[in-house]
Design an enzyme around this catalytic site. Structure first.
Site, PDB file in Angstrom:
ATOM      1  N   ASP A 177       4.120  -7.369   4.045  1.00 49.38           N
ATOM      2  CA  ASP A 177       3.406  -6.431   4.922  1.00 49.38           C
ATOM      3  C   ASP A 177       3.049  -7.091   6.247  1.00 49.38           C
ATOM      4  O   ASP A 177       1.895  -7.079   6.665  1.00 49.38           O
ATOM      5  CB  ASP A 177       2.135  -5.917   4.205  1.00 49.38           C
ATOM      6  N   HIS A 181       2.041   1.654  13.559  1.00 49.34           N
ATOM      7  CA  HIS A 181       0.922   2.515  13.963  1.00 49.34           C
ATOM      8  C   HIS A 181       1.235   3.242  15.283  1.00 49.34           C
ATOM      9  O   HIS A 181       0.329   3.685  15.975  1.00 49.34           O
ATOM     10  CB  HIS A 181      -0.403   1.744  14.077  1.00 49.34           C
ATOM     11  N   ASP A 224       5.883   0.699   7.711  1.00 53.50           N
ATOM     12  CA  ASP A 224       4.649   0.077   7.201  1.00 53.50           C
ATOM     13  C   ASP A 224       4.013   1.042   6.217  1.00 53.50           C
ATOM     14  O   ASP A 224       3.329   1.969   6.628  1.00 53.50           O
ATOM     15  CB  ASP A 224       3.716  -0.220   8.376  1.00 53.50           C
ATOM     16  N   ASP A 229      -0.197   4.227   1.172  1.00 59.83           N
ATOM     17  CA  ASP A 229      -0.523   5.122   2.291  1.00 59.83           C
ATOM     18  C   ASP A 229       0.186   4.701   3.576  1.00 59.83           C
ATOM     19  O   ASP A 229       0.574   3.551   3.749  1.00 59.83           O
ATOM     20  CB  ASP A 229      -2.039   5.180   2.539  1.00 59.83           C
ATOM     21  N   GLU A 244      -5.289   1.801   2.290  1.00 55.57           N
ATOM     22  CA  GLU A 244      -5.317   0.443   2.853  1.00 55.57           C
ATOM     23  C   GLU A 244      -5.564   0.464   4.348  1.00 55.57           C
ATOM     24  O   GLU A 244      -6.296  -0.364   4.883  1.00 55.57           O
ATOM     25  CB  GLU A 244      -3.977  -0.253   2.551  1.00 55.57           C
ATOM     26  N   HIS A 246       0.841  -1.197   0.000  1.00 61.70           N
ATOM     27  CA  HIS A 246       0.000   0.000   0.000  1.00 61.70           C
ATOM     28  C   HIS A 246       0.872   1.241   0.000  1.00 61.70           C
ATOM     29  O   HIS A 246       1.962   1.254   0.582  1.00 61.70           O
ATOM     30  CB  HIS A 246      -0.959   0.000   1.190  1.00 61.70           C
TER      31      HIS A 246
END
Ligand code: ZN
Length: 389
Positions: free
Chosen positions: A175, A356, A118, A90, A151, A88
């Site tokens: 991923d 995250h 990520d 994003d 994503e 992805h």
């Protein structure tokens, strides 16, 4: 004249160049739906590596800046089935002002932004691997990049992808947080459940006798609901409760929403049914009503251990002296959505950690091994198909 190859493409992966490329990509601020800047970067970079490219219009479904990018590169041998690599574009949060910090061979941010490993780490590794393939001169089949947008909030770009633009049928998605060598064979089925519980609104001081509290009905249903780890392949959760207006009003309605994930489609349905039934019973008993809506999130995938995609990773990992290992995950990924749309693929680990969060990091070893494994996969894919003739 070129003689037989004594070196492999993976040896042409340049660790320093890859690290620089990763930091350059990670600094491009492109969170979900705002991927324009990374798309602009790729519009420059991919043609230099021999790719032609197209964007679809997926973003028109969710007010994004740009669609999914599908890029194609001819191989030296067109008889080899094309192989795709996907990730992805994003990041989950902005990376604007990213200040990378490298400590003991591990790359972090300075703690004020995410790192964006990520999944810019995969993107950088893919680009470096193609450069290594070119520099090494190894024969190879056609290569496709399937680079999705939006994503992170729930595989949205992949869900709206124009799959007619993809020419390949098999591929890989780096991923996952396992060290390079991790192969994820299995992903879950997942659905959301929305329950609108109806009672009857009334004022506690004026007409309380007419009231039927939707919150109390929902509470009774929830108390009987099986939640959490249902068995070793099924999870259920209630994540949303919305309802009520004033503290003096007996609430007439409340919304309860949750989701179920399972490797087994039957268990997924059985669990959703249990959740619906206990809520229906609670409503019936107390003179209320429930409307239930079930919404598919994604379907599961289950790639057999002896599939050529798995064999190719095991062999490619061995070629670059990395240990491969088989795992499964109850997490969702683009892998679920791509498999559902006829693109058979596996998720592979690239060793990012604490994603995250502002503590996100990736070791240089994992970053470089992602590039090396990507190059080795392209080479091994060619060998496996060439040998089968
Ligand atoms: Zn990711």
């Amino acid at each position: 004249m070129k003689m037989n190859h004594v070196t492999s493409a993976a040896e042409y992966v340049n660790a320093e160049r890859l690290q620089e490329l990763f930091l350059e990509l990670a600094k491009i601020n492109a969170p979900s739906t705002k991927e324009q800047l990374v798309a602009e970067y790729l519009k420059e970079a991919l043609p230099k590596l021999g790719f032609t490219m197209e964007f679809d219009k997926a973003h028109e479904n969710f007010e994004g800046e740009v669609g999914n990018l599908i890029a194609w590169r001819e191989g030296t041998d067109p008889s080899i089935p094309p192989l795709f690599f996907s990730t992805h574009m994003d990041t989950v949060l902005p990376t604007e002002g990213l200040k990378p910090v490298i400590k003991d061979g591990v790359i972090y941010s300075d703690g004020t932004t995410i790192l964006g490993a990520d999944d810019r780490a995969a993107l950088a590794a893919y680009l470096e691997a193609i450069q290594a393939i070119i520099d090494s001169g190894v024969p190879h089949g056609p290569i496709e990049f399937i680079l999705t947008v939006n994503e992170q909030p729930g595989l949205v770009g992949a869900t709206y992808m124009d799959y007619s633009k993809a020419k390949s049928k098999t591929g890989y998605i780096f991923d996952s947080s396992g060290d390079v060598g991790q192969i994820i064979l299995k992903g879950p089925y997942s659905s959301r459940i929305w329950m609108e519980v109806q009672g009857k609104a009334a004022h506690i001081a004026l007409n309380a006798e007419e009231g039927k509290s939707a919150i109390l009905i929902a509470a009774e249903g929830l108390a009987k609901m099986r939640l959490g780890e249902i068995d070793d392949e099924t999870l259920a959760n209630i994540g949303i409760i919305r309802g009520g207006e004033l503290t003096s009003i007996i609430p007439g309605s409340v919304t309860i929403a949750g989701e179920v994930r399972s490797f087994s489609k039957d268990k997924l349905y059985a669990q959703l049914k249990q959740m619906e039934e206990v809520m229906q019973q609670a409503a019936e008993k107390n003179g209320g009503k429930v409307q239930v809506r079930i919404e598919k999130k994604y379907l599961g995938f289950d790639i057999p251990k002896d599939d050529i995609l798995v064999k190719t990773v095991e062999e490619a990992a061995k070629n670059i002296k990395v240990n491969s290992y088989l795992t499964e995950t109850l997490g969702g990924a683009d892998t679920n959505v791509l498999n559902e749309n006829g693109l058979t693929c596996l998720t592979l680990g690239l060793g990012f950690q604490n994603i995250h969060s502002f503590r996100e990091c990736i070791s240089i070893e994992n970053l470089v091994n992602t590039g090396r494994l990507t190059a080795a996969l392209i080479e091994q894919w060619y060998a496996n198909h060439k040998n089968s003739y």
